[in-house]
Design a protein around this motif. Structure first.
Motif, PDB file in Angstrom:
ATOM      1  N   GLN A 102      -2.947   8.845   0.265  1.00 21.97           N
ATOM      2  CA  GLN A 102      -3.001   7.451  -0.174  1.00 21.97           C
ATOM      3  C   GLN A 102      -2.865   7.333  -1.682  1.00 21.97           C
ATOM      4  O   GLN A 102      -2.180   6.440  -2.183  1.00 21.97           O
ATOM      5  CB  GLN A 102      -4.308   6.808   0.292  1.00 21.97           C
ATOM      6  CG  GLN A 102      -4.373   6.601   1.795  1.00 21.97           C
ATOM      7  CD  GLN A 102      -5.572   5.781   2.227  1.00 21.97           C
ATOM      8  OE1 GLN A 102      -6.116   5.013   1.446  1.00 21.97           O
ATOM      9  NE2 GLN A 102      -5.987   5.954   3.471  1.00 21.97           N
ATOM     10  N   ARG A 141      -3.092   0.734   0.718  1.00 19.96           N
ATOM     11  CA  ARG A 141      -2.194   1.422   1.655  1.00 19.96           C
ATOM     12  C   ARG A 141      -1.588   0.473   2.684  1.00 19.96           C
ATOM     13  O   ARG A 141      -0.397   0.563   2.993  1.00 19.96           O
ATOM     14  CB  ARG A 141      -2.950   2.558   2.374  1.00 19.96           C
ATOM     15  CG  ARG A 141      -2.133   3.253   3.476  1.00 19.96           C
ATOM     16  CD  ARG A 141      -0.930   3.954   2.896  1.00 19.96           C
ATOM     17  NE  ARG A 141      -0.074   4.576   3.873  1.00 19.96           N
ATOM     18  CZ  ARG A 141       1.004   4.017   4.420  1.00 19.96           C
ATOM     19  NH1 ARG A 141       1.337   2.768   4.105  1.00 19.96           N
ATOM     20  NH2 ARG A 141       1.748   4.675   5.278  1.00 19.96           N
ATOM     21  N   GLU A 142      -2.386  -0.467   3.200  1.00 20.46           N
ATOM     22  CA  GLU A 142      -1.891  -1.353   4.261  1.00 20.46           C
ATOM     23  C   GLU A 142      -0.839  -2.340   3.761  1.00 20.46           C
ATOM     24  O   GLU A 142      -0.158  -2.983   4.561  1.00 20.46           O
ATOM     25  CB  GLU A 142      -3.053  -2.111   4.915  1.00 20.46           C
ATOM     26  CG  GLU A 142      -3.918  -2.915   3.967  1.00 20.46           C
ATOM     27  CD  GLU A 142      -5.108  -2.131   3.431  1.00 20.46           C
ATOM     28  OE1 GLU A 142      -6.079  -2.786   2.993  1.00 20.46           O
ATOM     29  OE2 GLU A 142      -5.056  -0.886   3.448  1.00 20.46           O
ATOM     30  N   TRP A 143      -0.693  -2.464   2.451  1.00 16.24           N
ATOM     31  CA  TRP A 143       0.317  -3.383   1.903  1.00 16.24           C
ATOM     32  C   TRP A 143       1.652  -2.684   1.678  1.00 16.24           C
ATOM     33  O   TRP A 143       2.632  -3.329   1.303  1.00 16.24           O
ATOM     34  CB  TRP A 143      -0.161  -3.978   0.584  1.00 16.24           C
ATOM     35  CG  TRP A 143      -1.430  -4.771   0.705  1.00 16.24           C
ATOM     36  CD1 TRP A 143      -1.972  -5.293   1.845  1.00 16.24           C
ATOM     37  CD2 TRP A 143      -2.335  -5.116  -0.355  1.00 16.24           C
ATOM     38  NE1 TRP A 143      -3.141  -5.950   1.560  1.00 16.24           N
ATOM     39  CE2 TRP A 143      -3.397  -5.860   0.221  1.00 16.24           C
ATOM     40  CE3 TRP A 143      -2.342  -4.888  -1.732  1.00 16.24           C
ATOM     41  CZ2 TRP A 143      -4.446  -6.370  -0.525  1.00 16.24           C
ATOM     42  CZ3 TRP A 143      -3.388  -5.398  -2.473  1.00 16.24           C
ATOM     43  CH2 TRP A 143      -4.433  -6.124  -1.879  1.00 16.24           C
TER      44      TRP A 143
END
Length: 202
Positions: free
Chosen positions: A82, A182-184
């Motif tokens: 990440q 990370r989710e973006w």
């Protein structure tokens, strides 16, 4: 190993969609056969290698540059994978691409190299510059710079700007609000496999 300058469609046909490399999509070939995978069991090494290649080609890095980022990520706190993605996403050339100022990351790198971009009113010509929360990204106050960016924005406007960035189209100004999460990150990749690939080199 130098930065890749060959045919881009050939790469995305092999590795899948890489928006940072090119927005093109390969033409469907009904007669096309991937001989490298037909009748062969794919090795774990090859799987890790392809994930590493996705990362390298998407962000337009040399092998040495990517290895350097992996080493930095290993020394930082948190998940190495990440942290690695965050380091790459916060590069100036990638940030300009995400803001929609350039159609690809190589195009964004060219804008930076030609001194069209300013950060906090200072001209920056280093594509690998690490953007930080609070940075204001603007266009040089030159007619050529303004028209070039405007043309890019009108022709290649991205559908969605990541949550850590904002862009003012009237002022042609972008701002970095925070470090990306990370989710973006809109890239289909398993960063852990990349870390595993380099595990014997760092």
């Amino acid at each position: 190993m130098s930065r890749y300058r060959g045919p881009r469609v050939k790469i995305i046909r092999r590795l899948g969609s890489l928006p940072g490399l090119t927005g093109k999509t390969p033409k469907p070939k009904s007669s096309y056969i991937d001989r490298s995978t037909s009748n062969k069991k794919i090795s774990q090494y090859r799987i890790r290698l392809e994930e590493k290649q996705k990362l390298r080609f998407h962000y337009g890095l040399t092998e040495r540059q990517l290895l350097k980022y992996v080493r930095i990520a290993r020394k930082a706190k948190g998940s190495t994978g990440q942290v690695l993605l965050q380091l790459l996403e916060m590069r100036l050339d990638n940030t300009i691409f995400c803001l929609g100022m350039a159609p690809t990351i190589p195009g964004a790198r060219q804008l930076v190299n030609h001194k069209h971009i300013s950060i906090n009113n200072n001209i920056v010509d280093i594509p690998s510059y690490n953007c930080e929360p609070g940075d204001i990204i603007t266009i040089r106050n030159k007619e050529k710079s303004q028209s070039l960016i405007t043309r890019n924005i009108n022709s290649f406007q991205k559908l969605q700007i990541p949550n850590h960035l904002t862009f003012d189209s009237t002022q042609l100004q972008g701002s970095v609000n925070q470090t990306i999460q990370r989710e973006w990150i809109d890239l289909k990749i398993n960063e852990l496999l990349v870390v595993e690939y380099y595990s014997r080199q760092v």
